[in-house]
Design a protein around this motif. Structure first.
Motif, short mmCIF file in Angstrom:
data_model
loop_
_atom_site.label_atom_id
_atom_site.label_comp_id
_atom_site.label_asym_id
_atom_site.label_seq_id
_atom_site.Cartn_x
_atom_site.Cartn_y
_atom_site.Cartn_z
N ALA A 145 6.39 4.89 11.92
CA ALA A 145 7.48 5.27 12.82
C ALA A 145 7.27 4.70 14.22
CB ALA A 145 7.60 6.79 12.87
N LEU A 146 6.01 4.71 14.67
CA LEU A 146 5.71 4.20 16.01
C LEU A 146 5.89 2.69 16.12
CD1 LEU A 146 2.51 6.31 16.86
CD2 LEU A 146 4.80 6.57 17.85
N THR A 147 5.66 1.98 15.03
CA THR A 147 5.71 0.51 15.07
C THR A 147 7.02 -0.04 14.50
OG1 THR A 147 4.55 0.42 12.93
CG2 THR A 147 3.21 0.28 14.93
N TRP A 148 7.96 0.83 14.14
CA TRP A 148 9.19 0.34 13.52
C TRP A 148 10.00 -0.51 14.49
CZ3 TRP A 148 9.73 1.13 8.42
CH2 TRP A 148 10.91 0.69 7.82
N ARG A 149 9.93 -0.17 15.77
CA ARG A 149 10.62 -0.96 16.80
C ARG A 149 9.61 -1.44 17.83
NH1 ARG A 149 16.07 -0.53 16.42
NH2 ARG A 149 16.90 1.21 15.18
N PRO A 150 9.80 -2.64 18.40
CA PRO A 150 8.87 -3.16 19.40
C PRO A 150 8.87 -2.29 20.66
CG PRO A 150 10.26 -4.90 18.50
CD PRO A 150 10.84 -3.62 18.03
N GLY A 151 7.77 -2.39 21.40
CA GLY A 151 7.68 -1.72 22.68
C GLY A 151 6.89 -0.44 22.68
N THR A 152 6.22 -0.09 21.58
CA THR A 152 5.43 1.13 21.53
C THR A 152 4.18 0.98 22.39
OG1 THR A 152 6.16 1.49 19.26
CG2 THR A 152 4.29 2.78 20.03
N PRO A 153 3.87 1.95 23.26
CA PRO A 153 2.67 1.83 24.10
C PRO A 153 1.39 1.96 23.27
CG PRO A 153 3.71 3.97 24.38
CD PRO A 153 4.66 3.15 23.57
N PRO A 154 0.37 1.18 23.60
CA PRO A 154 -0.91 1.26 22.85
C PRO A 154 -1.51 2.65 22.86
CG PRO A 154 -0.85 -0.68 24.27
CD PRO A 154 0.35 0.13 24.62
N ALA A 155 -1.28 3.44 23.91
CA ALA A 155 -1.85 4.78 24.01
C ALA A 155 -1.36 5.69 22.89
CB ALA A 155 -1.50 5.40 25.36
N ALA A 156 -0.22 5.37 22.28
CA ALA A 156 0.29 6.16 21.16
C ALA A 156 -0.24 5.64 19.83
CB ALA A 156 1.82 6.15 21.16
N LEU A 157 -0.45 4.33 19.75
CA LEU A 157 -0.89 3.73 18.49
C LEU A 157 -2.36 4.02 18.19
CD1 LEU A 157 0.84 0.24 18.80
CD2 LEU A 157 1.59 2.19 17.42
N LEU B 155 7.34 -7.82 2.38
CA LEU B 155 7.91 -8.33 3.63
C LEU B 155 9.21 -9.11 3.41
CD1 LEU B 155 4.73 -9.51 5.58
CD2 LEU B 155 6.12 -7.47 5.97
N ARG B 156 9.46 -9.53 2.18
CA ARG B 156 10.73 -10.21 1.89
C ARG B 156 11.91 -9.25 1.93
NH1 ARG B 156 9.54 -14.37 -3.15
NH2 ARG B 156 7.80 -15.51 -2.17
N PHE B 157 11.64 -7.94 1.84
CA PHE B 157 12.71 -6.96 1.75
C PHE B 157 12.72 -5.97 2.91
CE2 PHE B 157 11.20 -8.17 -2.48
CZ PHE B 157 12.36 -8.69 -3.04
N GLY B 158 11.67 -5.97 3.72
CA GLY B 158 11.63 -5.00 4.81
C GLY B 158 10.66 -5.42 5.89
N PRO B 159 10.62 -4.69 7.01
CA PRO B 159 9.71 -5.02 8.12
C PRO B 159 8.28 -4.63 7.78
CG PRO B 159 10.91 -3.00 8.58
CD PRO B 159 11.47 -3.53 7.30
N PRO B 160 7.30 -5.09 8.56
CA PRO B 160 5.89 -4.78 8.28
C PRO B 160 5.57 -3.29 8.15
CG PRO B 160 6.03 -6.55 9.89
CD PRO B 160 7.44 -6.07 9.67
N PRO B 161 6.20 -2.38 8.94
CA PRO B 161 5.86 -0.96 8.75
C PRO B 161 6.17 -0.42 7.35
CG PRO B 161 6.91 -1.27 10.87
CD PRO B 161 7.03 -2.57 10.13
N ALA B 162 7.01 -1.13 6.59
CA ALA B 162 7.25 -0.71 5.21
C ALA B 162 5.95 -0.79 4.40
CB ALA B 162 8.33 -1.60 4.58
N GLY B 163 5.04 -1.69 4.77
CA GLY B 163 3.75 -1.76 4.12
C GLY B 163 2.92 -0.51 4.38
N LEU B 164 3.07 0.08 5.56
CA LEU B 164 2.37 1.33 5.87
C LEU B 164 2.92 2.47 5.02
CD1 LEU B 164 2.24 1.04 9.76
CD2 LEU B 164 0.35 0.68 8.16
N LEU B 165 4.24 2.50 4.85
CA LEU B 165 4.83 3.53 4.01
C LEU B 165 4.39 3.37 2.55
CD1 LEU B 165 8.46 3.62 5.48
CD2 LEU B 165 6.53 5.13 6.00
N LEU B 166 4.33 2.11 2.08
CA LEU B 166 3.85 1.87 0.72
C LEU B 166 2.41 2.36 0.57
CD1 LEU B 166 4.02 0.56 -2.10
CD2 LEU B 166 3.27 -1.58 -1.03
N SER B 167 1.57 2.09 1.56
CA SER B 167 0.18 2.54 1.51
C SER B 167 0.09 4.06 1.45
CB SER B 167 -0.59 2.02 2.73
OG SER B 167 -0.54 0.61 2.79
N ALA B 168 0.97 4.73 2.20
CA ALA B 168 0.98 6.20 2.19
C ALA B 168 1.39 6.74 0.82
CB ALA B 168 1.93 6.71 3.27
#
Length: 402
Positions: free
Chosen positions: A108-120, A178-191
């Motif tokens: 959720a934090l990385t779905w859109r650009p601009g997330t501060p590193p302090a949150a990640l 990645l052919r079907f979604g953004p990189p954070p979709a890989g995090l959801l798959l891992s979960a």
């Protein structure tokens, strides 16, 4: 291995890998564990791509990856101790739920650009702190499933080769996603993989039979697996520079980058073949002695790789080196299991797992400093020399504890 296990009669003179999978509930349990462990094969690339896309900074990405990987490695023996103490059915589901929730938060934090590193950074550290020790737990379960003592080395070899294949196929699966979604979709798959696989794993009858162990006052804890841990650290240090050294070799001799995957593929293929052959052989020498010889073989092959006149000779040397990798790790796990006290098998395996990952992380830093500063053949020789030193230490420790 416990005395009760080693005293059971052997139903087959030369049990096979098929015999391992025919054990009661083995296929169901192993498939569930592999499903959950595939999460570790997909998550690293998913975190790398997601954080880089969200922040645009490789420095931030490196920090987040270091926090995630460091927490996974450093706290693994502690998490494995919880599994030994409370049993897999009570310890693993909360870890898997927290780990999956952390990955969803990171997505959720990385779905859109601009997330501060302090949150990640805290989200990544949380995921690493609660990552379930599924590999050590599955190896402890193999100890209960393998009623024939001759089956346990085959079970460990099969487990090790399958785990290595997961780390090869995981990034490929993320690339396909990645052919079907953004990189954070890989995090959801891992979960999803972690949560679904862990739930199926703990519901297996084989895992239900693993009882929590409360250590009695005055009862011996079992010895720290010194020789397996030294071997694992040496293995991690020796192999940590492989990617970088192969890339430098190709660049130095004006080969294209496209040859690098082929050479590293030889390393992986050699490891898979070596692991299967190691499990199929009826070894008569003690595990500590075999471990020392395997490390010597790895060191010699890596040293020879630095003298390769061309890329295909290098690929051959790396394939030979790979043939020692999976057998070394499997033998280290077996030796750790053999020295573990009753009720501490997951923790013993976790020490080996943490050691190889720690060695790999530390060696990468040193290799990055050396490549370009000293001749490439010296880098290969130092990499092999680490394995040789580890072999000498393992042999000395094994003799002192014999």
């Amino acid at each position: 291995m416990s005395a009760s296990t080693s005293s059971r009669p052997s139903p087959a003179r030369h049990p096979s890998y098929a015999a391992v999978l025919r054990l009661p509930h083995a296929r169901r349990t192993f498939l569930a564990a592999l499903t959950a462990r595939l999460s570790y094969g997909t998550v690293s690339l998913a975190v790398l791509l997601s954080v880089t896309r969200a922040t645009g900074s490789y420095a931030v990405t490196g920090l987040v990856m270091a926090l995630f990987g460091g927490a996974v490695v450093v706290l693994m023996p502690l998490r494995a101790t919880l599994v030994d103490r409370y049993g897999p059915r009570r310890a693993l589901p909360p870890m898997a739920a927290a780990y999956s929730a952390g990955l969803c938060l990171l997505a959720a934090l990385t779905w859109r650009p601009g997330t501060p590193p302090a949150a990640l950074a805290p989200a990544a550290a949380l995921c690493g702190c609660v990552a379930p020790p599924l590999g050590p737990t599955m190896r402890a379960v193999w100890g209960g499933l393998a009623d024939d003592p001759a089956l346990l080395p085959r079970a460990y070899s099969l487990d090790g080769v399958a785990e290595e294949l997961l780390f090869v196929s995981g990034p490929a699966l993320v690339g396909l996603l990645l052919r079907f979604g953004p990189p954070p979709a890989g995090l959801l798959l891992s979960a999803v993989l972690m949560l679904a696989g862990t739930c199926a794993f703990v519901l297996s009858p084989a895992v239900r039979e693993v009882r929590p162990h409360q250590r009695e006052t005055g009862r011996p804890r079992g010895r720290f697996p010194a020789a397996p841990v030294v071997a694992a650290v040496g293995l991690g240090l020796a192999l940590s520079a492989a990617d970088l050294l192969v890339m430098a070799f190709a660049a130095q001799r004006s080969y294209g980058d496209e040859v690098v995957p082929w050479v590293l593929g030889g390393l992986s293929a050699g490891s898979a073949v070596g692991g299967l052959l190691n499990g199929a052989v009826e070894w008569r020498r003690p595990a500590g002695e075999r471990l020392a010889w395997l490390l010597l073989g790895l060191g010699a092959a890596l040293g020879a790789a630095g003298l390769a006149p061309g890329v295909w000779t290098l690929a051959g040397a790396m394939t030979v080196a790979g043939a020692c990798v999976a057998p070394t790790l499997t033998t280290a796990y077996l030796l750790a299991d053999g020295t573990a006290a009753e009720g501490a098998r997951a923790r013993a395996g976790a020490w080996v797992n943490a050691a190889v990952n720690s060695g790999s992380s530390g060696g990468s830093v040193v290799a990055g400093l050396l490549v370009g500063s000293v001749p490439l053949w010296v880098c290969f020789a130092l990499s092999g020399g680490v394995a040789v030193v580890a072999a000498v230490v393992v042999r000395a420790v094994s003799r002192s504890r014999a």
